[in-house]
Design a protein around this motif. Structure first.
Motif, mmCIF file in Angstrom:
data_model
loop_
_atom_site.group_PDB
_atom_site.id
_atom_site.type_symbol
_atom_site.label_atom_id
_atom_site.label_comp_id
_atom_site.label_asym_id
_atom_site.label_seq_id
_atom_site.Cartn_x
_atom_site.Cartn_y
_atom_site.Cartn_z
ATOM 1 N N UNK A 1 2.419 -7.037 7.548
ATOM 2 C CA UNK A 1 3.549 -6.727 6.657
ATOM 3 C C UNK A 1 3.470 -5.281 6.162
ATOM 4 N N UNK A 2 4.620 -4.645 6.057
ATOM 5 C CA UNK A 2 4.630 -3.237 5.623
ATOM 6 C C UNK A 2 5.310 -3.075 4.262
ATOM 7 N N UNK A 3 5.812 -4.178 3.711
ATOM 8 C CA UNK A 3 6.448 -4.106 2.392
ATOM 9 C C UNK A 3 5.642 -4.955 1.411
ATOM 10 N N UNK A 4 5.660 -4.508 0.145
ATOM 11 C CA UNK A 4 4.812 -5.143 -0.861
ATOM 12 C C UNK A 4 5.598 -5.326 -2.156
ATOM 13 N N UNK A 5 5.362 -6.438 -2.837
ATOM 14 C CA UNK A 5 5.919 -6.632 -4.188
ATOM 15 C C UNK A 5 4.760 -6.827 -5.156
ATOM 16 N N UNK A 6 4.754 -6.075 -6.240
ATOM 17 C CA UNK A 6 3.727 -6.227 -7.270
ATOM 18 C C UNK A 6 3.985 -7.534 -8.027
ATOM 19 N N UNK A 7 3.002 -8.431 -8.127
ATOM 20 C CA UNK A 7 3.211 -9.620 -8.951
ATOM 21 C C UNK A 7 3.604 -9.216 -10.381
ATOM 22 N N UNK A 8 4.551 -9.918 -10.935
ATOM 23 C CA UNK A 8 5.115 -9.676 -12.283
ATOM 24 C C UNK A 8 5.940 -8.383 -12.347
ATOM 25 N N UNK A 9 5.391 -7.312 -11.820
ATOM 26 C CA UNK A 9 6.185 -6.084 -11.617
ATOM 27 C C UNK A 9 6.625 -5.333 -12.854
ATOM 28 N N UNK A 10 6.258 -5.848 -14.042
ATOM 29 C CA UNK A 10 6.674 -5.165 -15.277
ATOM 30 C C UNK A 10 5.638 -4.115 -15.686
ATOM 31 N N UNK A 11 5.902 -3.446 -16.801
ATOM 32 C CA UNK A 11 5.081 -2.285 -17.180
ATOM 33 C C UNK A 11 3.606 -2.642 -17.355
ATOM 34 N N UNK A 12 3.314 -3.852 -17.851
ATOM 35 C CA UNK A 12 1.926 -4.233 -18.075
ATOM 36 C C UNK A 12 1.226 -4.654 -16.779
ATOM 37 N N UNK A 13 1.964 -4.656 -15.677
ATOM 38 C CA UNK A 13 1.375 -5.084 -14.401
ATOM 39 C C UNK A 13 1.387 -3.992 -13.335
ATOM 40 N N UNK A 14 2.232 -2.985 -13.503
ATOM 41 C CA UNK A 14 2.330 -1.893 -12.525
ATOM 42 C C UNK A 14 2.437 -0.564 -13.240
ATOM 43 N N UNK A 15 1.477 0.301 -12.995
ATOM 44 C CA UNK A 15 1.536 1.664 -13.508
ATOM 45 C C UNK A 15 1.229 2.633 -12.382
ATOM 46 N N UNK A 16 0.954 3.861 -12.758
ATOM 47 C CA UNK A 16 0.729 4.904 -11.747
ATOM 48 C C UNK A 16 -0.433 4.543 -10.816
ATOM 49 N N UNK A 17 -1.480 3.913 -11.369
ATOM 50 C CA UNK A 17 -2.623 3.573 -10.514
ATOM 51 C C UNK A 17 -2.221 2.573 -9.419
ATOM 52 N N UNK A 18 -1.463 1.543 -9.802
ATOM 53 C CA UNK A 18 -1.070 0.526 -8.830
ATOM 54 C C UNK A 18 -0.173 1.131 -7.738
ATOM 55 N N UNK A 19 0.671 2.078 -8.141
ATOM 56 C CA UNK A 19 1.541 2.744 -7.170
ATOM 57 C C UNK A 19 0.689 3.531 -6.160
ATOM 58 N N UNK A 20 -0.326 4.221 -6.677
ATOM 59 C CA UNK A 20 -1.234 4.959 -5.780
ATOM 60 C C UNK A 20 -1.942 3.998 -4.828
ATOM 61 N N UNK A 21 -2.378 2.854 -5.359
ATOM 62 C CA UNK A 21 -3.099 1.889 -4.526
ATOM 63 C C UNK A 21 -2.196 1.309 -3.436
ATOM 64 N N UNK A 22 -0.930 1.061 -3.772
ATOM 65 C CA UNK A 22 -0.002 0.506 -2.770
ATOM 66 C C UNK A 22 0.203 1.505 -1.639
ATOM 67 N N UNK A 23 0.215 2.768 -2.006
ATOM 68 C CA UNK A 23 0.357 3.833 -1.012
ATOM 69 C C UNK A 23 -0.899 3.877 -0.142
ATOM 70 N N UNK A 24 -2.035 3.830 -0.847
ATOM 71 C CA UNK A 24 -3.333 3.860 -0.167
ATOM 72 C C UNK A 24 -3.494 2.669 0.778
ATOM 73 N N UNK A 25 -2.953 1.531 0.382
ATOM 74 C CA UNK A 25 -3.076 0.325 1.195
ATOM 75 C C UNK A 25 -2.197 0.387 2.442
ATOM 76 N N UNK A 26 -1.358 1.409 2.519
ATOM 77 C CA UNK A 26 -0.582 1.627 3.737
ATOM 78 C C UNK A 26 0.783 0.967 3.765
ATOM 79 N N UNK A 27 1.231 0.427 2.631
ATOM 80 C CA UNK A 27 2.559 -0.186 2.635
ATOM 81 C C UNK A 27 3.642 0.890 2.707
ATOM 82 N N UNK A 28 4.731 0.550 3.389
ATOM 83 C CA UNK A 28 5.829 1.510 3.489
ATOM 84 C C UNK A 28 6.616 1.570 2.187
ATOM 85 N N UNK A 29 6.920 0.389 1.620
ATOM 86 C CA UNK A 29 7.596 0.344 0.321
ATOM 87 C C UNK A 29 6.882 -0.663 -0.574
#
Ligand SMILES: [Zn+2]
Length: 343
Positions: free
Chosen positions: A260-288
């Motif tokens: 899979x090349x697409x990812x959804x952050x569980x919960x997805x709200x501010x307390x679950x996704x910040x700049x670090x998680x965005x960097x990690x999703x990029x690092x993990x190789x997901x397209x979006x």
């Protein structure tokens, strides 16, 4: 508190429609389109207490929403095409996403998608499918319904929650929800649910692996990753968070034969996704990667492929009028003060 917030949001949506502000602002705020977010799609939602009602819409509303958007000029595309559209010249594109792989997506939503020829992406957390973890937000509702009194395990405070009347059950479910997202660690949550008898009261609402493999072969379907255990990534150490992301893609790749090349952050709200998680999703190789932040998609999002907002088809807002206003981008602007919502 949620009720008040919801009432305010409904008021903003309605007021902007009455005043014509939304229509006036539309070309500037609507952007190039939207990613819709769905969870359960069924004619028989489990609404006994209503604490999860926002996660469930009817197939009829889905059908009317798609038809209305098509009439308004939207073209439904896959997430891949939507990503391409951000760099191109297309407008009025919409992608449909469904989180968690509810069985009703296959049984009740798929026929709607087929009748409209609309592509869709389902985000799968393998741990929810295997039963390694339960959907705690549903389990706590079932626990409150099944019992007159809920005793919290010692590890979670050991107190008793009264759960006799409907009001008490509602309050107990809400209290358990807060407990599950704050006091209890992500990795410790299932043990607490097990101790409270969670397995006895709740059956899995999700597809089986066989069903996920089947629907993955459907030409309209894309499967995306959603962590292994549906953990709030922001509450995890760096390595564990990255392992949850990569691990879900690994498991899905093994099962489906493609990664899979697409990812959804569980919960997805501010307390679950910040700049670090965005960097990690990029690092993990997901397209979006998509959040649950409220917003339309703009060309500027081509620089934020891993922080894409969505428009929720929410069970508490099953009105075409609400959807139209949300698609103008006005409600996101009113909520966040920003035209381009990222984090
Ligand atoms: Zn989810």
């Amino acid at each position: 508190m949620t009720d008040v917030r919801e009432r305010v949001r409904k008021f903003v949506l309605s007021a902007s429609r009455w005043t014509g502000v939304a229509r006036f602002a539309s070309p500037y705020l609507a952007g190039i389109g939207a990613i819709l977010m769905l969870h359960s799609v069924t004619v028989r939602p489990r609404r006994a207490l209503g604490v999860n009602a926002h996660l469930s819409i009817t197939p009829d509303f889905l059908d009317r929403a798609i038809a209305d958007m098509k009439r308004a000029g939207y073209t439904f595309v896959s997430l891949d095409e939507l990503a391409e559209a951000m760099a191109g010249k297309r407008r009025s594109v919409a992608a449909i996403t469904l989180d968690d792989a509810y069985l009703d997506n296959y049984v009740e939503a798929l026929p709607v998608f087929e009748s409209h020829g609309v592509p869709f992406t389902i985000f799968v957390a393998p741990g929810l499918i295997d039963g390694a973890v339960q959907p705690w937000w549903e389990v706590v509702e079932e626990l409150a319904l099944a019992h007159d009194r809920i005793t919290l395990p010692q590890s979670a405070g050991g107190t008793d929650l009264a759960s006799r009347s409907r009001a008490e059950k509602h309050a107990a479910a809400r209290q358990l929800m807060t407990l599950m997202t704050t006091d209890i660690s992500e990795a410790g949550r299932q043990a607490v649910l097990d101790e409270m008898g969670g397995r006895a009261v709740a059956t899995s609402p999700f597809m089986s692996w066989d069903q996920i493999e089947e629907i993955d072969r459907h030409p309209l379907c894309t499967i995306g990753a959603h962590t292994i255990h549906h953990y709030n990534l922001a509450r995890l150490d760096n390595d564990v968070a990255l392992a949850e992301m990569l691990g879900s893609a690994d498991i899905l790749e093994k099962r489906l034969g493609h990664r899979p090349v697409h990812f959804a952050y569980p919960y997805g709200y501010a307390a679950a996704v910040g700049a670090r998680e965005v960097r990690l999703a990029e690092q993990a190789g997901f397209r979006t990667a998509v959040t649950t932040r409220h917003g339309t998609i703009h060309r500027e999002h081509r620089d934020h492929f891993h922080a894409l907002p969505r428009i929720s088809l929410n069970g508490n807002y099953q009105g075409i009028g609400h959807l139209r206003t949300m698609l103008t981008g006005f409600s996101a602007f009113a909520n966040s003060g920003r035209r381009v919502v990222t984090l």
